[in-house]
Design a protein around this motif. Structure first.
Motif, PDB file in Angstrom:
ATOM      1  N   TYR A   1       3.783  -2.063 -14.223  1.00 54.59           N
ATOM      2  CA  TYR A   1       4.459  -3.309 -14.624  1.00 54.59           C
ATOM      3  C   TYR A   1       3.525  -4.499 -14.429  1.00 54.59           C
ATOM      4  N   CYS A   2       2.828  -4.521 -13.305  1.00 53.72           N
ATOM      5  CA  CYS A   2       1.881  -5.600 -13.015  1.00 53.72           C
ATOM      6  C   CYS A   2       0.796  -5.649 -14.082  1.00 53.72           C
ATOM      7  N   MET A   3       0.282  -4.500 -14.477  1.00 47.48           N
ATOM      8  CA  MET A   3      -0.759  -4.439 -15.505  1.00 47.48           C
ATOM      9  C   MET A   3      -0.219  -4.888 -16.863  1.00 47.48           C
ATOM     10  N   GLU A   4       0.934  -4.342 -17.251  1.00 45.35           N
ATOM     11  CA  GLU A   4       1.461  -4.595 -18.592  1.00 45.35           C
ATOM     12  C   GLU A   4       1.962  -6.031 -18.752  1.00 45.35           C
ATOM     13  N   SER A   5       2.287  -6.689 -17.669  1.00 51.93           N
ATOM     14  CA  SER A   5       2.762  -8.072 -17.749  1.00 51.93           C
ATOM     15  C   SER A   5       1.622  -9.083 -17.649  1.00 51.93           C
ATOM     16  N   SER A   6       0.408  -8.597 -17.454  1.00 51.69           N
ATOM     17  CA  SER A   6      -0.736  -9.497 -17.327  1.00 51.69           C
ATOM     18  C   SER A   6      -1.341  -9.791 -18.693  1.00 51.69           C
ATOM     19  N   ALA A   7      -2.226 -10.794 -18.730  1.00 50.77           N
ATOM     20  CA  ALA A   7      -2.887 -11.143 -19.993  1.00 50.77           C
ATOM     21  C   ALA A   7      -3.894 -10.087 -20.397  1.00 50.77           C
ATOM     22  N   ASP A   8      -4.507  -9.415 -19.433  1.00 47.11           N
ATOM     23  CA  ASP A   8      -5.533  -8.403 -19.698  1.00 47.11           C
ATOM     24  C   ASP A   8      -5.179  -7.144 -18.917  1.00 47.11           C
ATOM     25  N   VAL A   9      -4.709  -6.129 -19.630  1.00 44.52           N
ATOM     26  CA  VAL A   9      -4.222  -4.902 -18.981  1.00 44.52           C
ATOM     27  C   VAL A   9      -5.315  -4.247 -18.152  1.00 44.52           C
ATOM     28  N   LEU A  10      -6.502  -4.087 -18.709  1.00 47.04           N
ATOM     29  CA  LEU A  10      -7.575  -3.378 -18.018  1.00 47.04           C
ATOM     30  C   LEU A  10      -8.077  -4.135 -16.800  1.00 47.04           C
ATOM     31  N   ASN A  11      -8.334  -5.422 -16.948  1.00 44.63           N
ATOM     32  CA  ASN A  11      -8.843  -6.203 -15.822  1.00 44.63           C
ATOM     33  C   ASN A  11      -7.815  -6.366 -14.708  1.00 44.63           C
ATOM     34  N   ALA A  12      -6.537  -6.198 -15.040  1.00 46.96           N
ATOM     35  CA  ALA A  12      -5.488  -6.326 -14.026  1.00 46.96           C
ATOM     36  C   ALA A  12      -5.312  -5.056 -13.205  1.00 46.96           C
ATOM     37  N   ALA A  13      -5.870  -3.945 -13.664  1.00 47.66           N
ATOM     38  CA  ALA A  13      -5.603  -2.659 -13.021  1.00 47.66           C
ATOM     39  C   ALA A  13      -5.996  -2.650 -11.542  1.00 47.66           C
ATOM     40  N   GLN A  14      -7.214  -3.075 -11.232  1.00 48.99           N
ATOM     41  CA  GLN A  14      -7.675  -3.017  -9.839  1.00 48.99           C
ATOM     42  C   GLN A  14      -6.894  -3.956  -8.922  1.00 48.99           C
ATOM     43  N   PRO A  15      -6.719  -5.240  -9.274  1.00 52.12           N
ATOM     44  CA  PRO A  15      -5.930  -6.100  -8.370  1.00 52.12           C
ATOM     45  C   PRO A  15      -4.468  -5.650  -8.258  1.00 52.12           C
ATOM     46  N   CYS A  16      -3.899  -5.111  -9.328  1.00 51.58           N
ATOM     47  CA  CYS A  16      -2.514  -4.630  -9.245  1.00 51.58           C
ATOM     48  C   CYS A  16      -2.417  -3.431  -8.317  1.00 51.58           C
ATOM     49  N   LEU A  17      -3.409  -2.545  -8.355  1.00 50.97           N
ATOM     50  CA  LEU A  17      -3.437  -1.410  -7.437  1.00 50.97           C
ATOM     51  C   LEU A  17      -3.550  -1.899  -5.999  1.00 50.97           C
ATOM     52  N   GLN A  18      -4.440  -2.852  -5.752  1.00 54.95           N
ATOM     53  CA  GLN A  18      -4.621  -3.378  -4.400  1.00 54.95           C
ATOM     54  C   GLN A  18      -3.347  -4.047  -3.887  1.00 54.95           C
ATOM     55  N   LEU A  19      -2.604  -4.667  -4.796  1.00 57.56           N
ATOM     56  CA  LEU A  19      -1.387  -5.364  -4.395  1.00 57.56           C
ATOM     57  C   LEU A  19      -0.273  -4.394  -4.013  1.00 57.56           C
ATOM     58  N   TYR A  20      -0.065  -3.348  -4.812  1.00 55.41           N
ATOM     59  CA  TYR A  20       1.098  -2.474  -4.629  1.00 55.41           C
ATOM     60  C   TYR A  20       0.778  -1.139  -3.959  1.00 55.41           C
ATOM     61  N   ALA A  21      -0.493  -0.754  -3.932  1.00 55.20           N
ATOM     62  CA  ALA A  21      -0.874   0.493  -3.252  1.00 55.20           C
ATOM     63  C   ALA A  21      -2.199   0.281  -2.532  1.00 55.20           C
ATOM     64  N   PRO A  22      -2.220  -0.587  -1.525  1.00 58.41           N
ATOM     65  CA  PRO A  22      -3.481  -0.931  -0.852  1.00 58.41           C
ATOM     66  C   PRO A  22      -4.148   0.250  -0.162  1.00 58.41           C
ATOM     67  N   SER A  23      -3.402   1.313   0.090  1.00 56.98           N
ATOM     68  CA  SER A  23      -4.001   2.471   0.751  1.00 56.98           C
ATOM     69  C   SER A  23      -4.817   3.328  -0.212  1.00 56.98           C
ATOM     70  N   ILE A  24      -4.676   3.090  -1.523  1.00 55.84           N
ATOM     71  CA  ILE A  24      -5.421   3.845  -2.530  1.00 55.84           C
ATOM     72  C   ILE A  24      -6.647   3.034  -2.950  1.00 55.84           C
ATOM     73  N   ALA A  25      -7.811   3.557  -2.699  1.00 54.17           N
ATOM     74  CA  ALA A  25      -9.047   2.856  -3.072  1.00 54.17           C
ATOM     75  C   ALA A  25      -9.227   2.914  -4.587  1.00 54.17           C
ATOM     76  N   TRP A  26      -9.726   1.813  -5.155  1.00 56.92           N
ATOM     77  CA  TRP A  26      -9.978   1.788  -6.601  1.00 56.92           C
ATOM     78  C   TRP A  26     -10.976   2.866  -7.001  1.00 56.92           C
ATOM     79  N   SER A  27     -11.908   3.203  -6.121  1.00 60.36           N
ATOM     80  CA  SER A  27     -12.889   4.240  -6.432  1.00 60.36           C
ATOM     81  C   SER A  27     -12.217   5.586  -6.711  1.00 60.36           C
ATOM     82  N   THR A  28     -11.057   5.811  -6.089  1.00 59.70           N
ATOM     83  CA  THR A  28     -10.314   7.049  -6.332  1.00 59.70           C
ATOM     84  C   THR A  28      -9.789   7.081  -7.758  1.00 59.70           C
ATOM     85  N   VAL A  29      -9.249   5.953  -8.207  1.00 58.59           N
ATOM     86  CA  VAL A  29      -8.765   5.866  -9.588  1.00 58.59           C
ATOM     87  C   VAL A  29      -9.934   5.979 -10.552  1.00 58.59           C
ATOM     88  N   ASP A  30     -11.021   5.291 -10.246  1.00 55.96           N
ATOM     89  CA  ASP A  30     -12.188   5.315 -11.120  1.00 55.96           C
ATOM     90  C   ASP A  30     -12.750   6.727 -11.246  1.00 55.96           C
TER      91      ASP A  30
END
Length: 258
Positions: free
Chosen positions: A151-180
Motif C-alpha cells: 500500500y505504501c509503495m502503490e500510494s507513492s509517486a514512484d513505486v520502485l523508489n518507495a520500495a526500500q523506505p516502505c520496507l524500512q517503515l513497516y518491516a524494519p527487521s527485514i534488510a533491503w539486501s534480502t529483498v534485493d
C-alpha cells in the motif's frame, strides 16, 4: 455505557485532542459521533478514518471463515493502484477481522522460456521489477505485513523508489539486501512463475486488471460490486455476526480498468 457509546465518546474526544500521535480538527459531516465508524464512507466524510481503523473495538466470531478476496494486479497499472489505495487497503484495514486478502502481482504480464528476459509486462520493464519486488516482499514478510508495505509503495509517486523506505517503515527487521537478493536471484523468478501459473489458471480467464475473485470464484457481479464498493460487498458476504462498521450505507465510486 455500551461499547458503541464509548467508541463515539472516544472519537468525539479525539476531534479536540491529539490521538494516535496526530491532531485532528472537529470534522464537518452530517453524521453524529455515534455513527462515525458505521461505514468506510461515513468515516471518510467525517475525517475519522484513521481513528476508526485503529480502534477496531469489536472483533467478530473467529469460528466463521472470513471473506477471501484475491487481487490479480500489476504494480504500475494506474487502475490497480487506485483500487488498492482507495478500496482494498482501506476496506481491509477496517474489516480485516472478517476478510482475508491475497495479492498476486502479475496481471497482464507474459512469461517466456528465456533465461535473460523471461517476463514481459504491460507497463514495461519497471513494472516487471515492481511486480517481482512485491512478490518477494509478500514471500519474506507474509501477506499482512506485506499489504502495508505494498500500500505504501502503490500510494507513492514512484513505486520502485518507495520500495526500500516502505520496507524500512513497516518491516524494519527485514534488510533491503534480502529483498534485493530475492529480486536479483532465482527466488524472484520462481515467485513470479508461481504468480503466472495462478493467473493463467483463472477460470474464467482474466481479460483486464484489477481482477478480483471472492472466496476463490470470479463473477462479473462480484467484480462490479468490488470495484464500486468492496466494503459493502465484504459486509454483505460475511456469514457471521456483522461488525458495527457494516451497518452503514455505501456510496458507489467510478470504476476503471487496464
Amino acid at each position: 455505557m455500551k461499547l458503541s457509546g464509548l467508541l463515539a465518546a472516544f472519537l468525539l474526544f479525539c476531534t479536540y485532542r491529539t490521538c494516535f500521535g496526530m491532531s485532528h480538527p472537529k470534522p464537518a459531516c452530517r453524521y453524529p459521533p455515534s455513527q462515525w465508524c458505521r461505514s468506510l464512507e461515513i468515516a471518510l466524510e467525517c475525517k475519522v478514518q484513521k481513528q476508526c481503523m485503529e480502534v477496531n473495538a469489536i472483533r467478530p466470531n473467529q469460528t466463521v471463515p472470513p471473506v477471501s478476496v484475491t487481487l490479480y494486479y500489476e504494480s504500475m497499472c494506474p487502475d490497480c493502484r487506485i483500487f488498492i489505495t482507495q478500496q482494498l487497503f482501506p476496506t481491509w484495514t477496517m474489516l480485516q477481522d472478517i476478510m482475508a486478502v491475497t495479492l498476486v502481482p502479475y496481471g497482464n504480464a507474459q512469461e517466456f522460456p528465456s533465461a535473460n528476459s523471461p517476463f514481459s509486462c504491460q507497463h514495461g520493464e519497471p513494472e516487471c521489477r515492481g511486480n517481482m519486488i512485491e512478490a518477494c516482499i509478500i514471500h519474506l514478510t507474509g501477506h499482512s505485513a506485506a499489504f502495508h508495505i505494498i500500500y505504501c509503495m502503490e500510494s507513492s509517486a514512484d513505486v520502485l523508489n518507495a520500495a526500500q523506505p516502505c520496507l524500512q517503515l513497516y518491516a524494519p527487521s527485514i534488510a533491503w539486501s534480502t529483498v534485493d537478493s530475492c529480486v536479483e536471484g532465482g527466488l524472484g523468478y520462481q515467485l513470479m512463475h508461481k504468480n503466472a501459473v495462478m493467473t493463467r489458471a483463472l477460470n474464467p480467464a482474466h481479460t483486464y486488471v484489477p481482477w478480483v475473485t471472492i472466496n476463490g470464484e470470479y463473477t462479473e457481479e462480484n467484480e462490479d460490486k468490488a470495484m464500486s464498493s468492496l466494503f459493502q460487498l465484504v459486509c454483505q458476504l460475511y456469514k457471521g455476526v456483522k461488525p458495527p462498521a457494516c451497518t452503514g450505507a455505501a456510496v458507489r465510486l467510478n470504476r476503471s480498468l487496464c
